[in-house]
Motif scaffolding. Structure first.
Motif, PDB file in Angstrom:
ATOM      1  N   SER A 245       0.807  -1.137   0.084  1.00 36.51           N
ATOM      2  CA  SER A 245      -0.141   0.069   0.000  1.00 36.51           C
ATOM      3  C   SER A 245       0.888   1.229  -0.033  1.00 36.51           C
ATOM      4  CB  SER A 245      -0.833   0.009   1.226  1.00 36.51           C
ATOM      5  OG  SER A 245      -0.189   0.303   2.277  1.00 36.51           O
ATOM      6  N   ARG A 246       0.326   2.509  -0.531  1.00 32.99           N
ATOM      7  CA  ARG A 246       1.105   3.601  -0.645  1.00 32.99           C
ATOM      8  C   ARG A 246       0.600   4.520   0.776  1.00 32.99           C
ATOM      9  NH1 ARG A 246       5.011   1.820  -3.310  1.00 32.99           N
ATOM     10  NH2 ARG A 246       4.403   0.898  -5.152  1.00 32.99           N
ATOM     11  N   PHE A 247       1.254   4.814   1.427  1.00 33.92           N
ATOM     12  CA  PHE A 247       1.186   5.800   2.576  1.00 33.92           C
ATOM     13  C   PHE A 247       1.847   7.205   2.363  1.00 33.92           C
ATOM     14  CE2 PHE A 247       2.423   7.025   6.894  1.00 33.92           C
ATOM     15  CZ  PHE A 247       0.990   7.307   7.427  1.00 33.92           C
ATOM     16  N   ASP A 248       0.890   8.153   2.717  1.00 35.02           N
ATOM     17  CA  ASP A 248       1.366   9.493   2.835  1.00 35.02           C
ATOM     18  C   ASP A 248       1.015  10.361   4.166  1.00 35.02           C
ATOM     19  OD1 ASP A 248       2.159  11.920   2.388  1.00 35.02           O
ATOM     20  OD2 ASP A 248       0.979  12.604   0.434  1.00 35.02           O
ATOM     21  N   PRO A 249       2.010  10.623   4.836  1.00 34.70           N
ATOM     22  CA  PRO A 249       1.553  10.902   6.152  1.00 34.70           C
ATOM     23  C   PRO A 249       1.449  12.327   6.159  1.00 34.70           C
ATOM     24  CG  PRO A 249       4.002  10.825   6.073  1.00 34.70           C
ATOM     25  CD  PRO A 249       3.314  10.163   4.721  1.00 34.70           C
ATOM     26  N   GLY A 250       1.427  12.947   5.119  1.00 36.37           N
ATOM     27  CA  GLY A 250       1.472  14.380   5.036  1.00 36.37           C
ATOM     28  C   GLY A 250       2.681  15.286   5.353  1.00 36.37           C
ATOM     29  N   VAL A 251       2.502  16.597   5.348  1.00 33.91           N
ATOM     30  CA  VAL A 251       3.583  17.107   5.657  1.00 33.91           C
ATOM     31  C   VAL A 251       4.113  17.087   7.048  1.00 33.91           C
ATOM     32  CG1 VAL A 251       4.572  19.591   5.703  1.00 33.91           C
ATOM     33  CG2 VAL A 251       2.968  19.034   4.263  1.00 33.91           C
ATOM     34  N   LEU A 252       5.177  16.892   7.036  1.00 33.06           N
ATOM     35  CA  LEU A 252       5.944  16.762   8.380  1.00 33.06           C
ATOM     36  C   LEU A 252       7.325  17.461   8.168  1.00 33.06           C
ATOM     37  CD1 LEU A 252       6.032  12.722   8.661  1.00 33.06           C
ATOM     38  CD2 LEU A 252       4.504  14.193   9.636  1.00 33.06           C
ATOM     39  N   ARG A 253       7.988  17.700   9.516  1.00 30.21           N
ATOM     40  CA  ARG A 253       9.160  18.323   9.912  1.00 30.21           C
ATOM     41  C   ARG A 253       9.997  17.127  10.563  1.00 30.21           C
ATOM     42  NH1 ARG A 253       9.983  23.359  13.028  1.00 30.21           N
ATOM     43  NH2 ARG A 253      12.164  22.912  12.538  1.00 30.21           N
ATOM     44  N   GLU A 254      11.314  16.867  10.068  1.00 30.12           N
ATOM     45  CA  GLU A 254      12.222  16.338  10.796  1.00 30.12           C
ATOM     46  C   GLU A 254      13.378  16.763  11.303  1.00 30.12           C
ATOM     47  OE1 GLU A 254      14.863  12.099   9.291  1.00 30.12           O
ATOM     48  OE2 GLU A 254      13.675  13.369   8.057  1.00 30.12           O
ATOM     49  N   ARG A 255      13.844  16.576  12.541  1.00 28.91           N
ATOM     50  CA  ARG A 255      14.971  17.101  13.148  1.00 28.91           C
ATOM     51  C   ARG A 255      15.658  16.174  13.935  1.00 28.91           C
ATOM     52  NH1 ARG A 255      15.038  23.366  15.227  1.00 28.91           N
ATOM     53  NH2 ARG A 255      17.254  23.578  15.470  1.00 28.91           N
ATOM     54  N   ILE A 256      16.943  16.309  13.917  1.00 29.75           N
ATOM     55  CA  ILE A 256      17.758  15.645  14.984  1.00 29.75           C
ATOM     56  C   ILE A 256      18.329  15.951  16.095  1.00 29.75           C
ATOM     57  CG2 ILE A 256      19.868  14.101  15.101  1.00 29.75           C
ATOM     58  CD1 ILE A 256      19.860  13.536  12.119  1.00 29.75           C
ATOM     59  N   PHE A 257      17.857  15.628  17.250  1.00 30.86           N
ATOM     60  CA  PHE A 257      18.272  16.110  18.356  1.00 30.86           C
ATOM     61  C   PHE A 257      19.424  15.416  19.166  1.00 30.86           C
ATOM     62  CE2 PHE A 257      13.976  17.548  17.739  1.00 30.86           C
ATOM     63  CZ  PHE A 257      13.769  18.869  17.862  1.00 30.86           C
ATOM     64  N   HIS A 258      20.462  15.891  19.443  1.00 26.79           N
ATOM     65  CA  HIS A 258      21.349  15.133  19.919  1.00 26.79           C
ATOM     66  C   HIS A 258      21.519  15.208  21.384  1.00 26.79           C
ATOM     67  CE1 HIS A 258      25.486  13.552  20.367  1.00 26.79           C
ATOM     68  NE2 HIS A 258      25.742  14.566  21.060  1.00 26.79           N
ATOM     69  N   PHE A 259      21.645  14.238  22.008  1.00 28.02           N
ATOM     70  CA  PHE A 259      21.636  14.225  23.493  1.00 28.02           C
ATOM     71  C   PHE A 259      23.138  13.776  24.038  1.00 28.02           C
ATOM     72  CE2 PHE A 259      17.571  13.388  22.748  1.00 28.02           C
ATOM     73  CZ  PHE A 259      16.811  14.421  23.942  1.00 28.02           C
ATOM     74  N   SER A 260      23.946  14.453  24.405  1.00 30.60           N
ATOM     75  CA  SER A 260      25.168  14.272  24.937  1.00 30.60           C
ATOM     76  C   SER A 260      25.475  13.088  25.885  1.00 30.60           C
ATOM     77  CB  SER A 260      26.060  15.650  25.109  1.00 30.60           C
ATOM     78  OG  SER A 260      25.485  16.002  26.557  1.00 30.60           O
ATOM     79  N   VAL A 261      26.563  12.883  26.056  1.00 38.28           N
ATOM     80  CA  VAL A 261      26.854  11.763  27.178  1.00 38.28           C
ATOM     81  C   VAL A 261      26.462  12.482  28.636  1.00 38.28           C
ATOM     82  CG1 VAL A 261      28.703  10.580  28.733  1.00 38.28           C
ATOM     83  CG2 VAL A 261      28.791  10.822  26.061  1.00 38.28           C
ATOM     84  N   LYS A 262      26.668  13.705  28.863  1.00 43.16           N
ATOM     85  CA  LYS A 262      26.437  14.159  30.086  1.00 43.16           C
ATOM     86  C   LYS A 262      24.791  14.470  30.364  1.00 43.16           C
ATOM     87  CE  LYS A 262      26.806  18.537  32.643  1.00 43.16           C
ATOM     88  NZ  LYS A 262      27.583  19.994  32.714  1.00 43.16           N
ATOM     89  N   ALA A 263      24.164  14.691  28.831  1.00 41.61           N
ATOM     90  CA  ALA A 263      22.693  15.031  29.143  1.00 41.61           C
ATOM     91  C   ALA A 263      22.068  13.740  29.240  1.00 41.61           C
ATOM     92  CB  ALA A 263      22.156  15.501  28.013  1.00 41.61           C
TER      93      ALA A 263
END
Length: 243
Positions: free
Chosen positions: A35-53
């Motif tokens: 099947s074809r699936f379109d989730p619509g408009v999305l924003r994608e972002r990478i959030f980095h969690f450091s070792v300390k965090a």
């Protein structure tokens, strides 16, 4: 060139008693399971969690599910679900070796009403997830495999998926994959990116961070307005750097 493999993979397949070695899918035409699936408009972002965090977060609880639920501004009575996959190699009796080749995983879900979730402390929220993990034992795994062998299906993305939840969070990725390890002559990768396939509102892909040592990259896909709210959440942003 001779290559020595210190931990040789085991290719012997596993089937529930009474099934195998071939399990036929109940489909005749591709459109029955593709099947074809379109989730619509999305924003994608990478959030980095450091070792300390990460060390700070581990001392309190896993924050991702709480924050995504909060910034969606949902009604307290609405149910929200955190879905993820669990490696069951060591949970079946007798346990499987880690060298068994294949995806020995089971989907797990942890549910809560939005109001209850946001009213809980971080420790209580983490306990809900821990309880869902601990519920997967030998009996549950064999029941799942028997049902799957009895009525096999192809999992699909989106509303046809058994794990699709419009107000939920779907966790993917694995701490076991060294995503920054392979190097092809261009130097170490700056970031790990994933394609548009299998993306949906609330999809979170977790990978070991570039710096290693327990750091984590969280690749989050959300509707634009939800992502804007997440980026404005001071508590969440205090723990992360972004890419």
């Amino acid at each position: 060139m001779d290559i020595t493999v210190s931990r040789k993979p085991i290719y012997k397949p596993y089937f529930p008693e009474g099934y195998g070695p071939i399990i036929k899918l109940p489909y005749l035409e591709p459109d029955e399971f593709v099947s074809r699936f379109d989730p619509g408009v999305l924003r994608e972002r990478i959030f980095h969690f450091s070792v300390k965090a990460m060390s700070m977060l581990k001392a309190k609880a896993n924050k991702e599910c709480d924050n995504v639920t909060r910034v969606r501004n949902l009604e307290p009575s609405i149910k929200t679900i955190c879905s993820y996959s669990l490696n069951w190699r060591t949970r079946i009796t007798p346990p499987f070796s880690q060298e068994c080749f294949g995806n020995y995983i089971k989907g797990v879900q942890c549910a809560s009403k939005v109001g209850d979730l946001l009213g809980l402390g971080l420790g209580s929220t983490a306990l809900l997830i821990r309880q869902s993990v601990e519920s997967i034992d030998d009996t549950e795994i064999r029941k799942h495999l028997h049902n799957l062998a009895k009525a096999p299906f192809v999992a699909q993305t989106g509303s046809k998926s058994a794990y699709y939840e419009p107000n939920g969070v779907l966790i993917a990725g694995s701490a076991k994959f060294d995503m920054y390890g392979p190097e092809f002559g261009l130097g170490k990768a700056v970031a790990v990116l994933a394609g548009y396939a299998n993306k949906d509102d609330g999809k979170v892909t977790l990978n070991p961070g570039r710096e290693g040592g327990g750091s984590v990259d969280a690749d989050i896909s959300l509707k634009p307005e939800t992502m804007n709210a997440l980026e404005s959440d001071e508590e969440f942003m205090s723990f992360v750097s972004t890419k």
